[in-house]
Design a protein around this motif. Structure first.
Motif, PDB file in Angstrom:
ATOM      1  N   GLU A 517       0.819  -0.985   0.023  1.00 57.16           N
ATOM      2  CA  GLU A 517       0.077   0.036   0.027  1.00 57.16           C
ATOM      3  C   GLU A 517       0.672   1.346  -0.166  1.00 57.16           C
ATOM      4  OE1 GLU A 517      -2.989  -0.056   3.080  1.00 57.16           O
ATOM      5  OE2 GLU A 517      -3.920  -1.924   2.561  1.00 57.16           O
ATOM      6  N   VAL A 518       1.997   1.191   0.586  1.00 61.94           N
ATOM      7  CA  VAL A 518       2.902   2.377   0.440  1.00 61.94           C
ATOM      8  C   VAL A 518       3.363   2.637  -0.571  1.00 61.94           C
ATOM      9  CG1 VAL A 518       5.036   3.304   1.551  1.00 61.94           C
ATOM     10  CG2 VAL A 518       3.593   2.100   3.109  1.00 61.94           C
ATOM     11  N   GLU A 519       3.723   1.410  -1.402  1.00 57.12           N
ATOM     12  CA  GLU A 519       4.366   1.550  -2.968  1.00 57.12           C
ATOM     13  C   GLU A 519       3.072   2.090  -3.789  1.00 57.12           C
ATOM     14  OE1 GLU A 519       5.576  -2.508  -3.342  1.00 57.12           O
ATOM     15  OE2 GLU A 519       7.616  -1.947  -3.191  1.00 57.12           O
ATOM     16  N   HIS A 520       2.051   1.649  -3.505  1.00 58.25           N
ATOM     17  CA  HIS A 520       0.885   2.082  -4.525  1.00 58.25           C
ATOM     18  C   HIS A 520       0.708   3.679  -4.103  1.00 58.25           C
ATOM     19  CE1 HIS A 520      -3.288   3.053  -5.529  1.00 58.25           C
ATOM     20  NE2 HIS A 520      -3.211   2.059  -6.428  1.00 58.25           N
ATOM     21  N   GLU A 521       0.764   4.098  -2.841  1.00 59.12           N
ATOM     22  CA  GLU A 521       0.562   5.533  -2.568  1.00 59.12           C
ATOM     23  C   GLU A 521       1.590   6.489  -3.340  1.00 59.12           C
ATOM     24  OE1 GLU A 521      -1.989   6.994  -1.288  1.00 59.12           O
ATOM     25  OE2 GLU A 521      -2.727   5.632   0.067  1.00 59.12           O
ATOM     26  N   PHE A 522       2.931   6.017  -3.359  1.00 61.15           N
ATOM     27  CA  PHE A 522       4.017   6.866  -4.178  1.00 61.15           C
ATOM     28  C   PHE A 522       3.992   6.440  -5.499  1.00 61.15           C
ATOM     29  CE2 PHE A 522       6.153   7.012   0.430  1.00 61.15           C
ATOM     30  CZ  PHE A 522       6.189   8.024   0.375  1.00 61.15           C
ATOM     31  N   ASN A 523       3.578   5.396  -6.098  1.00 56.08           N
ATOM     32  CA  ASN A 523       3.771   5.086  -7.340  1.00 56.08           C
ATOM     33  C   ASN A 523       2.528   5.392  -8.118  1.00 56.08           C
ATOM     34  OD1 ASN A 523       6.329   4.188  -7.015  1.00 56.08           O
ATOM     35  ND2 ASN A 523       5.656   2.175  -6.598  1.00 56.08           N
ATOM     36  N   GLU A 524       1.391   5.463  -7.510  1.00 59.83           N
ATOM     37  CA  GLU A 524       0.189   5.502  -8.444  1.00 59.83           C
ATOM     38  C   GLU A 524      -0.665   6.819  -8.094  1.00 59.83           C
ATOM     39  OE1 GLU A 524      -0.218   3.352 -10.643  1.00 59.83           O
ATOM     40  OE2 GLU A 524       1.294   1.957  -9.794  1.00 59.83           O
ATOM     41  N   SER A 525      -0.346   7.454  -7.214  1.00 63.48           N
ATOM     42  CA  SER A 525      -1.413   8.613  -6.859  1.00 63.48           C
ATOM     43  C   SER A 525      -1.192   9.772  -7.901  1.00 63.48           C
ATOM     44  CB  SER A 525      -0.715   9.057  -5.392  1.00 63.48           C
ATOM     45  OG  SER A 525      -1.131   8.388  -4.374  1.00 63.48           O
ATOM     46  N   GLU A 526      -2.473  10.254  -8.075  1.00 62.16           N
ATOM     47  CA  GLU A 526      -2.253  11.306  -9.314  1.00 62.16           C
ATOM     48  C   GLU A 526      -2.017  12.739  -8.905  1.00 62.16           C
ATOM     49  OE1 GLU A 526      -6.067  11.188 -11.306  1.00 62.16           O
ATOM     50  OE2 GLU A 526      -5.642   9.013 -12.111  1.00 62.16           O
ATOM     51  N   TYR A 527      -1.322  13.407  -9.682  1.00 60.08           N
ATOM     52  CA  TYR A 527      -1.032  14.677  -9.313  1.00 60.08           C
ATOM     53  C   TYR A 527      -2.155  15.454  -8.759  1.00 60.08           C
ATOM     54  CZ  TYR A 527       0.122  19.686  -9.713  1.00 60.08           C
ATOM     55  OH  TYR A 527       0.152  21.113  -9.646  1.00 60.08           O
ATOM     56  N   ARG A 528      -3.105  15.537  -9.572  1.00 62.28           N
ATOM     57  CA  ARG A 528      -4.171  16.463  -9.005  1.00 62.28           C
ATOM     58  C   ARG A 528      -4.845  16.140  -7.825  1.00 62.28           C
ATOM     59  NH1 ARG A 528      -4.869  21.100 -10.025  1.00 62.28           N
ATOM     60  NH2 ARG A 528      -4.312  20.648 -12.220  1.00 62.28           N
ATOM     61  N   ALA A 529      -4.993  14.861  -7.469  1.00 59.22           N
ATOM     62  CA  ALA A 529      -5.607  14.562  -6.132  1.00 59.22           C
ATOM     63  C   ALA A 529      -4.541  15.073  -5.259  1.00 59.22           C
ATOM     64  CB  ALA A 529      -5.858  12.923  -6.114  1.00 59.22           C
ATOM     65  N   VAL A 530      -3.176  14.812  -5.107  1.00 60.35           N
ATOM     66  CA  VAL A 530      -2.236  15.120  -4.243  1.00 60.35           C
ATOM     67  C   VAL A 530      -2.257  16.624  -4.065  1.00 60.35           C
ATOM     68  CG1 VAL A 530      -0.073  15.170  -3.642  1.00 60.35           C
ATOM     69  CG2 VAL A 530      -0.712  13.073  -4.792  1.00 60.35           C
ATOM     70  N   ARG A 531      -2.269  17.343  -5.045  1.00 61.22           N
ATOM     71  CA  ARG A 531      -2.437  18.920  -5.208  1.00 61.22           C
ATOM     72  C   ARG A 531      -3.834  19.424  -4.421  1.00 61.22           C
ATOM     73  NH1 ARG A 531       0.293  23.382  -4.694  1.00 61.22           N
ATOM     74  NH2 ARG A 531      -0.742  25.098  -5.894  1.00 61.22           N
ATOM     75  N   ASP A 532      -4.866  18.929  -4.582  1.00 64.48           N
ATOM     76  CA  ASP A 532      -6.042  19.319  -4.107  1.00 64.48           C
ATOM     77  C   ASP A 532      -6.085  18.936  -2.651  1.00 64.48           C
ATOM     78  OD1 ASP A 532      -7.033  19.812  -6.383  1.00 64.48           O
ATOM     79  OD2 ASP A 532      -8.528  18.053  -6.615  1.00 64.48           O
ATOM     80  N   ARG A 533      -5.395  17.778  -2.041  1.00 64.23           N
ATOM     81  CA  ARG A 533      -5.232  17.558  -0.826  1.00 64.23           C
ATOM     82  C   ARG A 533      -4.041  18.610  -0.074  1.00 64.23           C
ATOM     83  NH1 ARG A 533      -3.929  12.445  -0.895  1.00 64.23           N
ATOM     84  NH2 ARG A 533      -1.536  13.020  -0.673  1.00 64.23           N
ATOM     85  N   GLN A 534      -3.181  18.610  -0.746  1.00 59.41           N
ATOM     86  CA  GLN A 534      -2.035  19.866  -0.351  1.00 59.41           C
ATOM     87  C   GLN A 534      -2.513  21.117   0.035  1.00 59.41           C
ATOM     88  OE1 GLN A 534      -0.222  21.932  -2.751  1.00 59.41           O
ATOM     89  NE2 GLN A 534       1.250  22.578  -1.358  1.00 59.41           N
ATOM     90  N   MET A 535      -3.472  21.657  -0.854  1.00 61.56           N
ATOM     91  CA  MET A 535      -3.926  22.970  -0.777  1.00 61.56           C
ATOM     92  C   MET A 535      -4.727  23.022   0.379  1.00 61.56           C
ATOM     93  SD  MET A 535      -2.717  24.730  -3.213  1.00 61.56           S
ATOM     94  CE  MET A 535      -3.848  26.244  -2.871  1.00 61.56           C
ATOM     95  N   LYS A 536      -5.580  22.018   0.633  1.00 63.49           N
ATOM     96  CA  LYS A 536      -6.371  22.103   1.746  1.00 63.49           C
ATOM     97  C   LYS A 536      -5.512  22.032   2.914  1.00 63.49           C
ATOM     98  CE  LYS A 536     -10.459  19.602  -0.144  1.00 63.49           C
ATOM     99  NZ  LYS A 536     -11.180  18.257   0.033  1.00 63.49           N
ATOM    100  N   GLU A 537      -4.342  21.266   2.961  1.00 60.05           N
ATOM    101  CA  GLU A 537      -3.513  21.375   4.436  1.00 60.05           C
ATOM    102  C   GLU A 537      -2.776  22.636   4.402  1.00 60.05           C
ATOM    103  OE1 GLU A 537      -0.927  18.021   3.712  1.00 60.05           O
ATOM    104  OE2 GLU A 537      -2.552  16.457   4.354  1.00 60.05           O
ATOM    105  N   LEU A 538      -2.306  23.301   3.251  1.00 59.07           N
ATOM    106  CA  LEU A 538      -1.677  24.548   3.309  1.00 59.07           C
ATOM    107  C   LEU A 538      -2.527  25.748   4.065  1.00 59.07           C
ATOM    108  CD1 LEU A 538       0.151  24.978   0.056  1.00 59.07           C
ATOM    109  CD2 LEU A 538       1.424  24.327   2.171  1.00 59.07           C
ATOM    110  N   GLU A 539      -3.835  25.394   3.893  1.00 59.75           N
ATOM    111  CA  GLU A 539      -4.790  26.647   4.599  1.00 59.75           C
ATOM    112  C   GLU A 539      -4.685  26.546   5.961  1.00 59.75           C
ATOM    113  OE1 GLU A 539      -8.635  25.860   3.334  1.00 59.75           O
ATOM    114  OE2 GLU A 539      -8.409  26.274   0.978  1.00 59.75           O
ATOM    115  N   LEU A 540      -3.988  25.466   6.704  1.00 58.78           N
ATOM    116  CA  LEU A 540      -4.094  25.057   8.005  1.00 58.78           C
ATOM    117  C   LEU A 540      -2.531  25.230   8.458  1.00 58.78           C
ATOM    118  CD1 LEU A 540      -6.443  22.236   8.539  1.00 58.78           C
ATOM    119  CD2 LEU A 540      -7.012  24.894   8.870  1.00 58.78           C
TER     120      LEU A 540
END
Length: 763
Positions: A517-540
């Motif tokens: 599952e760790v390998e999948h998170e790093f190898n398969e996660s899409e940029y757009r999904a990561v970016r959306d989550r990151q933007m929410k975290e940056l607000e806090l």
């Protein structure tokens, strides 16, 4: 004999009661014990629990016409010596007693048998391994020169005889005296035994424990004030056993090829005790490694892939077997990782650093060039900002160098990766070297690798032990995010933020998530999904907390918070607490009943050496001090604090049914056991609440010489909460005024005279 009634029968049968002349009749409330003599004669005795053991023996010997009384002692049916500390408990329990040779007399006879080889040496050594734990026996045995004969048997014996000899030596070394004359030849003999894959398990267990004891017996570990050499270094006081340590043991280990490899292989032993002993030895070596041999030892351990062996151990053994040892190993690896991170890369003076850099460069298959100014262009081709490679690794040290080398090892297409980046326009190239170092920093923050000697992890961390592998995945993820986001040079920090948020997600629930599952998170996660989550975290998220000076401040506060919580936990032990005496989960059905004294009060003495306790039918107000606590447990005998190991007896706790359970006992989450390597469980207890459970399990762990980890999430949470509160208080004024925190602070010139004052207010 005062309040003591005796009767005897030569065949061991209890005859009619006969009270010695002149002795008053015993109270019917005084329990009756059976006492068996060396000749097999059994007497029935009512013993006043207020008497001392010496008085009881004198009166027994007087009644039985045995003199002198100093040559005799009392033992119970399991051969435990009766002392003033446990006499009352044995009288109350109507335990069968035996009038036997005194420990001193037994020691003289044992030493004589070993010296003259009179009788069965194997049987003599078998008995010795039991008696030598007793201080009186050990002192007399050493006085009679028994150590020399014991060492001789360790050199010459084989099979079970060797196992008994080594176990006797192991138990003798539990005393901090008398074995300071053991030489390096004996240490090498122990190393040879451990190196052989043919050595049986019952021989390897005590041999491993002996070597561990030698490692820990260095001058720095000696109690009290140490003498000093002219250089100010601690040395062992005259006659002290603290004259060995890591350096001496490691020198002997180096003489026997494959010795450390054999110990690492035994981590996967089907014998849990053997795996535990091996893990404890490795932990002691890690904790006591000298500066002169530290890098050599760590390099050897890494070559043997000890991390992988420990990760396998996490699933091979049940939680209570190796949890404490594995958490200790993780804490040691945090220290190793921190030391690597703070050790500067020095290719001119460290051949290993020069070799690693040369390997990285050769693997890139690039050529050294010159820029338009005639300056050398080498490391900038690999994504570093300058050619000063020492400065480039200044923040991540040898850890960063090792990670980059491992990255090259893991990626067979490393040269193609480098060429691909060089084929792009300058501002579009992903700075590989800089990215690798930034990932090291992100992982270090994630696993709190910013303070030496402290660890608040309460669960297994297999991903942390696979640090290099996680670094490889995260660095590849960095490169992919750079490409998919179309990043340029000025976007480096934005990509770092993307990777930071992905690290948190990929490494969550570390103790239970599978690696794929760790390998999948790093190898398969899409940029757009990561970016959306990151933007929410940056607000806090406050960028202030990621600055280097703030991280350094957090590290300082973390250490202070850990020590504060540690002292608080130990204070709880000094105050004492009531516990329920629990039943082992494997207790036979006939033992599942309400004990007559289900409650135990325990308190640590001010010297931090003994846990004093009393068992009682009901709770009662315990006075300060130790007067109400007649029994005790030696803290040095506690090798592990097992948790969730035992069950409550029926009819004691409110949530228990009146009838005993019909099936297997269910362990209480508030239970814990004090486990000894020699004697199994020293105590099985259940705390009254979660807070008391955390106080005692963590407090006892922090008392152990080879401890250093927390069992409970409560303790870990306190440390982190205190750290964050302290950090926010320190930064409150700065963050409130949005003052910029510089990376470096420079002090101005001192005042030229004393005609100045401090203003009480800011204008």
């Amino acid at each position: 004999m005062s309040t003591t009634a005796l009767s005897s029968s030569s065949k061991g049968q209890i005859g009619s009661g006969a009270i010695p002349n002149g002795a008053p009749k015993a109270s019917p409330l005084v329990p009756t014990n059976h006492v068996t003599t060396l000749e097999g004669v059994t007497v029935r005795a009512r013993i006043d629990p207020t008497l001392t053991v010496d008085d009881v023996i004198k009166q027994l010997c007087g009644s039985l016409k045995k003199e002198p009384a100093s040559q005799f002692a009392l033992r119970d049916e399991s051969d435990e010596l009766v002392t003033n500390d446990n006499l009352r408990k044995k009288i109350r329990g109507r335990v069968g007693l035996r009038l036997v040779k005194s420990p001193s007399r037994e020691a003289r006879d044992t030493a004589e048998k070993l010296r003259t080889k009179d009788g069965d040496v194997r049987w003599t050594l078998f008995s010795l391994q039991k008696f030598i734990r007793e201080e009186q026996f050990a002192q007399e045995f050493l006085k009679q020169g028994g150590l020399k004969d014991l060492v001789e048997n360790a050199h010459t014996a084989t099979g079970n005889t060797l196992a008994y000899a080594l176990t006797s030596m192991q138990h003798l070394m539990d005393h901090d005296y008398g074995w300071g004359s053991l030489d390096e030849e004996f240490i090498f003999r122990v190393v040879q035994i451990l190196s052989s894959s043919q050595s049986p398990i019952n021989v390897c267990r005590p041999a491993t424990a002996i070597l561990k004891k030698f490692v820990e017996a260095d001058p720095l570990s000696a109690p009290g004030v140490l003498a000093s050499t002219s250089k100010g270094l601690p040395v062992a006081p005259p006659g002290s056993v603290y004259r060995y340590g890591f350096q001496i043991v490691f020198d002997q280990m180096k003489k026997e090829r494959g010795m450390l490899e054999t110990v690492v292989n035994r981590l996967g032993s089907g014998d849990t005790a053997m795996a535990q002993y091996s893990m404890m030895l490795i932990n002691s070596l890690l904790s006591h490694a000298s500066d002169a041999r530290w890098e050599e030892f760590i390099t050897e351990l890494e070559r043997l892939n000890v991390r992988r062996a420990v990760i396998r151990s996490m699933s091979l053994h049940t939680i209570e077997d190796l949890t404490s040892c594995i958490l200790d190993f993780q804490a040691n690896m945090v220290r190793v990782t921190y030391r690597k991170k703070t050790t500067l890369v020095d290719p001119e003076n460290e051949p290993a650093h020069h070799e690693a850099l040369a390997y990285i460069w050769e693997s890139s298959k690039l050529e050294v060039d010159e820029d338009e100014t005639g300056s050398i262009v080498q490391w900038r081709k690999l994504g570093f900002e300058s050619e000063d490679i020492v400065q480039e690794f200044s923040e991540v040290g040898v850890l960063g160098l090792d990670c980059l080398r491992k990255f090259v090892d893991h990626d067979p297409d490393f040269s193609k990766l480098v060429l691909e980046q060089l084929s792009r326009l300058g501002e579009r190239r992903c700075p590989l070297g800089k990215a690798s170092n930034e990932v090291v920093e992100l992982l270090s923050v994630h696993w709190s690798i910013f303070a030496p000697g402290y660890s608040t992890s309460t669960t297994f961390q297999p991903f942390f032990l696979d640090f290099y592998r996680v670094h490889f995945l995260a660095t590849r993820f960095f490169l992919r995010m750079w490409s998919e986001s179309g990043a340029a040079t000025g976007d480096f920090q934005r990509v770092v933020d993307l990777v930071r948020t992905q690290v948190k997600v990929a490494l969550r629930s570390e103790s239970v998530r599978p690696w794929h599952e760790v390998e999948h998170e790093f190898n398969e996660s899409e940029y757009r999904a990561v970016r959306d989550r990151q933007m929410k975290e940056l607000e806090l998220e406050d960028d202030l907390l990621n600055k280097v000076p703030v991280r350094n401040l957090r590290a300082k506060l973390y250490k202070e918070s850990y020590e504060f919580v540690r002292q608080q936990r130990i204070q709880c032990l000094l105050q004492g607490a009531w516990f329920v005496i629990a039943l082992p989960q494997n207790a036979p059905r006939e033992a599942i009943r309400r004990p007559s004294r289900p409650w135990r009060f325990m308190r640590l003495d001010s010297g931090l050496k003994y846990l004093h306790y009393v068992d009682s039918a009901v709770k009662f107000p315990v006075r300060n001090g130790l007067e109400d606590l007649p029994d005790r447990i030696d803290v040095s005998m506690i090798n592990e604090i097992g948790t969730g190991t035992c069950a409550p007896p029926p009819n004691v706790l409110r949530d228990q049914n009146d009838l005993p359970p019909t099936g297997a006992l269910a362990a209480s989450p508030l239970s814990f056991s004090l486990l000894s390597a020699h004697e199994g469980s020293l105590a099985d207890l259940i705390a009254p609440d979660q807070s008391r459970w955390a106080d005692w399990t963590d407090g006892l762990n922090m008392l152990r010489r080879d401890g250093g980890h927390a069992h409970s999430t409560e303790t870990a949470g306190f440390v982190l909460a205190l750290t964050e509160i302290g950090l926010k208080i320190k930064l409150l004024d700065l963050s409130g005024e949005m003052v910029e925190i510089p990376t470096n602070l420079t002090s101005g010139p001192p005042p030229s005279d004393t005609s100045f004052f401090f203003s009480e207010s800011l204008q």
